[in-house]
Scaffold this motif. Structure first.
Motif, PDB file in Angstrom:
ATOM      1  N   ARG A   1      33.334 -49.202  24.931  1.00  0.00           N
ATOM      2  CA  ARG A   1      32.791 -48.278  26.265  1.00  0.00           C
ATOM      3  C   ARG A   1      33.470 -47.167  26.395  1.00  0.00           C
ATOM      4  O   ARG A   1      34.658 -46.875  26.786  1.00  0.00           O
ATOM      5  CB  ARG A   1      32.926 -49.531  27.654  1.00  0.00           C
ATOM      6  N   GLY A   2      32.650 -46.072  27.113  1.00  0.00           N
ATOM      7  CA  GLY A   2      33.125 -44.977  27.340  1.00  0.00           C
ATOM      8  C   GLY A   2      33.735 -43.893  26.423  1.00  0.00           C
ATOM      9  O   GLY A   2      33.971 -42.705  26.552  1.00  0.00           O
ATOM     10  N   LYS A   3      33.591 -44.579  24.921  1.00  0.00           N
ATOM     11  CA  LYS A   3      33.819 -43.757  23.802  1.00  0.00           C
ATOM     12  C   LYS A   3      32.910 -43.017  23.324  1.00  0.00           C
ATOM     13  O   LYS A   3      31.663 -43.344  23.453  1.00  0.00           O
ATOM     14  CB  LYS A   3      34.443 -44.261  22.775  1.00  0.00           C
TER      15      LYS A   3
ATOM     16  N   TYR B   1      32.666 -61.687  33.956  1.00  0.00           N
ATOM     17  CA  TYR B   1      31.721 -61.468  35.072  1.00  0.00           C
ATOM     18  C   TYR B   1      30.236 -61.533  34.568  1.00  0.00           C
ATOM     19  O   TYR B   1      29.454 -60.708  35.055  1.00  0.00           O
ATOM     20  CB  TYR B   1      31.948 -60.176  36.040  1.00  0.00           C
ATOM     21  N   GLY B   2      29.947 -62.120  33.422  1.00  0.00           N
ATOM     22  CA  GLY B   2      28.774 -61.920  32.811  1.00  0.00           C
ATOM     23  C   GLY B   2      28.296 -60.680  31.937  1.00  0.00           C
ATOM     24  O   GLY B   2      27.184 -60.586  31.522  1.00  0.00           O
ATOM     25  N   VAL B   3      29.328 -59.777  31.727  1.00  0.00           N
ATOM     26  CA  VAL B   3      28.855 -58.630  30.857  1.00  0.00           C
ATOM     27  C   VAL B   3      29.957 -58.482  29.924  1.00  0.00           C
ATOM     28  O   VAL B   3      31.157 -58.990  30.052  1.00  0.00           O
ATOM     29  CB  VAL B   3      29.278 -57.593  31.953  1.00  0.00           C
ATOM     30  N   GLN B   4      29.547 -58.253  28.820  1.00  0.00           N
ATOM     31  CA  GLN B   4      30.291 -57.913  27.631  1.00  0.00           C
ATOM     32  C   GLN B   4      31.142 -56.648  27.607  1.00  0.00           C
ATOM     33  O   GLN B   4      30.875 -55.612  28.173  1.00  0.00           O
ATOM     34  CB  GLN B   4      29.678 -57.701  26.407  1.00  0.00           C
ATOM     35  N   ILE B   5      32.526 -57.103  27.654  1.00  0.00           N
ATOM     36  CA  ILE B   5      33.385 -56.222  27.954  1.00  0.00           C
ATOM     37  C   ILE B   5      34.244 -55.577  26.862  1.00  0.00           C
ATOM     38  O   ILE B   5      35.100 -54.643  26.813  1.00  0.00           O
ATOM     39  CB  ILE B   5      34.748 -56.428  29.246  1.00  0.00           C
ATOM     40  N   GLY B   6      33.913 -56.150  25.743  1.00  0.00           N
ATOM     41  CA  GLY B   6      34.626 -55.900  24.460  1.00  0.00           C
ATOM     42  C   GLY B   6      34.364 -56.863  23.471  1.00  0.00           C
ATOM     43  O   GLY B   6      33.556 -57.696  23.440  1.00  0.00           O
ATOM     44  N   TYR B   7      35.234 -56.837  22.273  1.00  0.00           N
ATOM     45  CA  TYR B   7      35.072 -57.772  21.030  1.00  0.00           C
ATOM     46  C   TYR B   7      36.488 -58.168  20.605  1.00  0.00           C
ATOM     47  O   TYR B   7      37.546 -57.273  20.762  1.00  0.00           O
ATOM     48  CB  TYR B   7      34.320 -56.994  20.138  1.00  0.00           C
ATOM     49  N   ALA B   8      36.624 -59.573  20.248  1.00  0.00           N
ATOM     50  CA  ALA B   8      37.795 -60.033  19.528  1.00  0.00           C
ATOM     51  C   ALA B   8      38.176 -59.114  18.139  1.00  0.00           C
ATOM     52  O   ALA B   8      37.430 -58.926  17.369  1.00  0.00           O
ATOM     53  CB  ALA B   8      37.730 -61.472  19.121  1.00  0.00           C
ATOM     54  N   LEU B   9      39.254 -58.884  18.207  1.00  0.00           N
ATOM     55  CA  LEU B   9      39.887 -57.854  17.062  1.00  0.00           C
ATOM     56  C   LEU B   9      40.567 -58.955  16.297  1.00  0.00           C
ATOM     57  O   LEU B   9      40.744 -58.392  15.011  1.00  0.00           O
ATOM     58  CB  LEU B   9      41.062 -56.832  17.589  1.00  0.00           C
TER      59      LEU B   9
END
Length: 97
Positions: A86-88, A60-68
């Motif tokens: 996020r949230g940590k 949705y155009g937002v960075q939601i994480g990263y590839a492990l």
């Protein structure tokens, strides 16, 4: 069989499946088809680009994480191969010792 997907922004690196997907099913982007490499449940994410370890994951155009790990297009994206901070709360951010 072709499966329906949702992509909202051009920079998204994942699509959301709008129906159950099976290994070998395909999704269609503007100019190409991508084969699903594994079963993917309704409303789950599928990679639409090849991601390298630590690459950002956009939805949705937002960075939601990263590839492990390296993630080939057509793969299921979830907690087993995508990290998210996020949230940590980090100790150093909280001035805790």
């Amino acid at each position: 069989m072709f499966r329906r997907i949702l992509i909202l922004k051009p920079k998204d690196s994942v699509a959301v499946l709008l129906e159950e997907g099976n290994t070998g099913d395909s999704i269609t982007l503007e100019n190409s088809d991508i084969e699903l490499l594994e079963p993917i449940s309704f409303a789950h994410k599928v990679s639409i680009v090849d991601l390298k370890k630590n690459d950002p994951v956009y939805k949705y155009g937002v960075q939601i994480g990263y590839a492990l790990e390296d993630i080939p297009k057509g793969s299921w994206i979830h907690g087993h191969n995508m990290g998210c901070d996020r949230g940590k709360v980090r100790r150093e951010d909280n001035n805790e010792v």
